[in-house]
Design a protein around this motif. Structure first.
Motif, PDB file in Angstrom:
ATOM      1  N   GLN A 199      -9.336  -2.623  -7.597  1.00  0.00           N
ATOM      2  CA  GLN A 199      -9.879  -2.754  -6.260  1.00  0.00           C
ATOM      3  C   GLN A 199      -9.059  -1.907  -5.281  1.00  0.00           C
ATOM      4  N   PHE A 200      -9.741  -0.994  -4.597  1.00  0.00           N
ATOM      5  CA  PHE A 200      -9.126  -0.140  -3.581  1.00  0.00           C
ATOM      6  C   PHE A 200      -9.287  -0.831  -2.231  1.00  0.00           C
ATOM      7  N   VAL A 201      -8.178  -1.110  -1.564  1.00  0.00           N
ATOM      8  CA  VAL A 201      -8.229  -1.863  -0.308  1.00  0.00           C
ATOM      9  C   VAL A 201      -8.326  -0.902   0.883  1.00  0.00           C
ATOM     10  N   LEU A 202      -9.423  -0.993   1.625  1.00  0.00           N
ATOM     11  CA  LEU A 202      -9.589  -0.187   2.831  1.00  0.00           C
ATOM     12  C   LEU A 202      -9.175  -0.998   4.054  1.00  0.00           C
ATOM     13  N   PHE A 203      -8.650  -0.302   5.055  1.00  0.00           N
ATOM     14  CA  PHE A 203      -8.343  -0.909   6.352  1.00  0.00           C
ATOM     15  C   PHE A 203      -8.612   0.146   7.425  1.00  0.00           C
ATOM     16  N   ASP A 204      -8.811  -0.275   8.647  1.00  0.00           N
ATOM     17  CA  ASP A 204      -9.120   0.653   9.735  1.00  0.00           C
ATOM     18  C   ASP A 204      -8.021   1.702   9.873  1.00  0.00           C
ATOM     19  N   GLY A 205      -8.419   2.980   9.845  1.00  0.00           N
ATOM     20  CA  GLY A 205      -7.457   4.057   9.976  1.00  0.00           C
ATOM     21  C   GLY A 205      -6.895   4.563   8.665  1.00  0.00           C
ATOM     22  N   PHE A 206      -7.434   4.087   7.523  1.00  0.00           N
ATOM     23  CA  PHE A 206      -6.924   4.531   6.217  1.00  0.00           C
ATOM     24  C   PHE A 206      -7.086   6.037   6.048  1.00  0.00           C
ATOM     25  N   ASP A 207      -6.296   6.612   5.155  1.00  0.00           N
ATOM     26  CA  ASP A 207      -6.415   8.035   4.842  1.00  0.00           C
ATOM     27  C   ASP A 207      -7.447   8.203   3.728  1.00  0.00           C
ATOM     28  N   PRO A 208      -8.549   8.913   3.978  1.00  0.00           N
ATOM     29  CA  PRO A 208      -9.606   8.990   2.966  1.00  0.00           C
ATOM     30  C   PRO A 208      -9.181   9.664   1.668  1.00  0.00           C
ATOM     31  N   LEU A 209      -8.310  10.681   1.739  1.00  0.00           N
ATOM     32  CA  LEU A 209      -7.900  11.347   0.504  1.00  0.00           C
ATOM     33  C   LEU A 209      -7.048  10.430  -0.371  1.00  0.00           C
ATOM     34  N   ASP A 210      -6.288   9.530   0.248  1.00  0.00           N
ATOM     35  CA  ASP A 210      -5.516   8.542  -0.517  1.00  0.00           C
ATOM     36  C   ASP A 210      -6.429   7.686  -1.390  1.00  0.00           C
ATOM     37  N   VAL A 211      -7.664   7.507  -0.920  1.00  0.00           N
ATOM     38  CA  VAL A 211      -8.630   6.659  -1.627  1.00  0.00           C
ATOM     39  C   VAL A 211      -9.486   7.475  -2.583  1.00  0.00           C
ATOM     40  N   VAL A 212     -10.100   8.540  -2.061  1.00  0.00           N
ATOM     41  CA  VAL A 212     -11.106   9.274  -2.824  1.00  0.00           C
ATOM     42  C   VAL A 212     -10.509   9.959  -4.048  1.00  0.00           C
ATOM     43  N   ALA A 213      -9.305  10.535  -3.917  1.00  0.00           N
ATOM     44  CA  ALA A 213      -8.713  11.257  -5.051  1.00  0.00           C
ATOM     45  C   ALA A 213      -8.500  10.345  -6.265  1.00  0.00           C
ATOM     46  N   PRO A 214      -7.754   9.225  -6.137  1.00  0.00           N
ATOM     47  CA  PRO A 214      -7.602   8.359  -7.314  1.00  0.00           C
ATOM     48  C   PRO A 214      -8.883   7.647  -7.706  1.00  0.00           C
ATOM     49  N   TYR A 215      -9.764   7.370  -6.731  1.00  0.00           N
ATOM     50  CA  TYR A 215     -11.033   6.709  -7.053  1.00  0.00           C
ATOM     51  C   TYR A 215     -11.849   7.579  -8.009  1.00  0.00           C
ATOM     52  N   GLU A 216     -11.978   8.873  -7.686  1.00  0.00           N
ATOM     53  CA  GLU A 216     -12.759   9.773  -8.541  1.00  0.00           C
ATOM     54  C   GLU A 216     -12.125   9.917  -9.915  1.00  0.00           C
ATOM     55  N   SER A 246      -4.089   7.576   8.159  1.00  0.00           N
ATOM     56  CA  SER A 246      -4.208   8.944   8.650  1.00  0.00           C
ATOM     57  C   SER A 246      -4.271   8.898  10.171  1.00  0.00           C
ATOM     58  N   GLY A 247      -3.396   9.673  10.832  1.00  0.00           N
ATOM     59  CA  GLY A 247      -3.367   9.685  12.290  1.00  0.00           C
ATOM     60  C   GLY A 247      -2.226  10.540  12.767  1.00  0.00           C
ATOM     61  N   ARG A 248      -1.801  10.327  13.995  1.00  0.00           N
ATOM     62  CA  ARG A 248      -0.633  11.052  14.500  1.00  0.00           C
ATOM     63  C   ARG A 248       0.600  10.636  13.705  1.00  0.00           C
ATOM     64  N   VAL A 249       1.487  11.587  13.482  1.00  0.00           N
ATOM     65  CA  VAL A 249       2.705  11.285  12.729  1.00  0.00           C
ATOM     66  C   VAL A 249       3.546  10.272  13.487  1.00  0.00           C
ATOM     67  N   GLY A 250       3.634  10.416  14.805  1.00  0.00           N
ATOM     68  CA  GLY A 250       4.421   9.471  15.598  1.00  0.00           C
ATOM     69  C   GLY A 250       5.898   9.802  15.561  1.00  0.00           C
ATOM     70  N   GLU A 251       6.624   9.192  16.457  1.00  0.00           N
ATOM     71  CA  GLU A 251       8.070   9.400  16.522  1.00  0.00           C
ATOM     72  C   GLU A 251       8.783   8.365  15.659  1.00  0.00           C
ATOM     73  N   PRO A 252      10.013   8.664  15.203  1.00  0.00           N
ATOM     74  CA  PRO A 252      10.761   7.675  14.416  1.00  0.00           C
ATOM     75  C   PRO A 252      10.875   6.348  15.165  1.00  0.00           C
ATOM     76  N   TRP A 291      -9.340  -1.052  17.353  1.00  0.00           N
ATOM     77  CA  TRP A 291      -8.766   0.140  16.742  1.00  0.00           C
ATOM     78  C   TRP A 291      -9.335   1.387  17.408  1.00  0.00           C
ATOM     79  N   LYS A 292      -8.464   2.399  17.638  1.00  0.00           N
ATOM     80  CA  LYS A 292      -8.888   3.633  18.268  1.00  0.00           C
ATOM     81  C   LYS A 292      -8.497   4.809  17.378  1.00  0.00           C
ATOM     82  N   GLN A 293      -9.294   5.877  17.440  1.00  0.00           N
ATOM     83  CA  GLN A 293      -8.961   7.098  16.730  1.00  0.00           C
ATOM     84  C   GLN A 293      -7.668   7.685  17.297  1.00  0.00           C
ATOM     85  N   GLU A 294      -6.989   8.452  16.462  1.00  0.00           N
ATOM     86  CA  GLU A 294      -5.789   9.200  16.870  1.00  0.00           C
ATOM     87  C   GLU A 294      -4.612   8.306  17.229  1.00  0.00           C
ATOM     88  N   GLU A 295      -4.597   7.080  16.761  1.00  0.00           N
ATOM     89  CA  GLU A 295      -3.387   6.285  16.908  1.00  0.00           C
ATOM     90  C   GLU A 295      -2.349   6.798  15.916  1.00  0.00           C
TER      91      GLU A 295
END
Length: 233
Positions: free
Chosen positions: A4-21, A76-82, A95-99
């Motif tokens: 089971q691949f767990v999705l959440f708001d703001g997930f990185d799609p390649l993290d999911v799609v690559a191993p899923y395929e 997947s989003g802004r890298v953010g500061e340490p 949830w908002k885009q680009e967080e």
């Protein structure tokens, strides 16, 4: 083996799609020995990724009675500061885009996901796999203390600060916890899981199908500890 691949708001799609395929292809090549499913902690819904509003449809609920393995992606989003995880921003707000990625990962702690992941980590019949910042979701929930894991290279210090043993490797196998590094490592993670759970013949067939050769050595806590080689000019 049901994954089971767990999705959440703001997930990185390649993290999911690559191993899923990769794992889906492995299931096809093995006569159904592997099955895959997209789920959330809340149940079936459309989940918007952090990449340009791309959405995937979760068809089920994270269910540890059905899952043999739970796979957690990063965000997947802004890298953010340490250290950028402002307390006011990690609540269960809209949830908002680009967080920033730290905020997106931190927000998972306000859902049912941490409790379900703890059950998975405590269940000897369930393995947990992560890609990229997925290991940070577990670490921020206090579930990786003393465990060996990896994540995106920019998050290794954060992973280490949680009490986990951060390993700078493409794939880290710590028994019932298998983690991948940066986003494209999901391909390698999927192939390694096929080799580990189904066998090298199936993994090799999928590797050929995808025209992708696995990279790096899978790190395990086995064998002698290497000595640091002297610098040579």
């Amino acid at each position: 083996m049901h994954i089971q691949f767990v999705l959440f708001d703001g997930f990185d799609p390649l993290d999911v799609v690559a191993p899923y395929e990769v794992l889906y292809a492995g299931g096809t090549a093995s006569g159904g020995a592997v099955t895959v499913e997209l789920v959330t902690a809340e149940g079936p819904r459309e989940v918007i990724s952090g990449t340009g509003g791309l959405a995937l449809r979760a068809t089920g609920t994270l269910d540890l009675e059905r899952a043999d393995m739970v796979l957690v992606p990063g965000a997947s989003g802004r890298v953010g500061e340490p250290g950028e995880v402002p307390e006011g921003e990690t609540g269960a707000g809209e949830w908002k885009q680009e967080e920033s990625i730290p905020v997106l990962l931190g927000r998972t702690l306000t859902t049912e996901l941490p409790a379900l992941l703890k059950q998975a980590m405590d269940d000897p019949g369930v393995s947990v796999a992560t890609v990229c910042g997925g290991s940070l979701v577990l670490a921020m929930a206090g579930l990786l203390e003393g465990r060996h894991a990896t994540t995106h290279h920019m998050g290794l210090d954060m992973l280490d600060a949680t009490g986990a043993h951060a390993v700078r490797a493409r794939i880290v196998d710590d028994g019932d916890l298998i983690s991948g590094a940066g986003v494209t490592s999901g391909l390698d993670l999927g192939l390694y899981l096929l080799e580990r759970e189904v066998g090298p013949r199936v993994a090799h067939a999928v590797e050929e199908l995808f025209s992708h050769e696995r990279r790096g050595t899978v790190w395990r806590a086995q064998g002698p500890t290497p000595t640091t080689p002297e610098h040579q000019a």
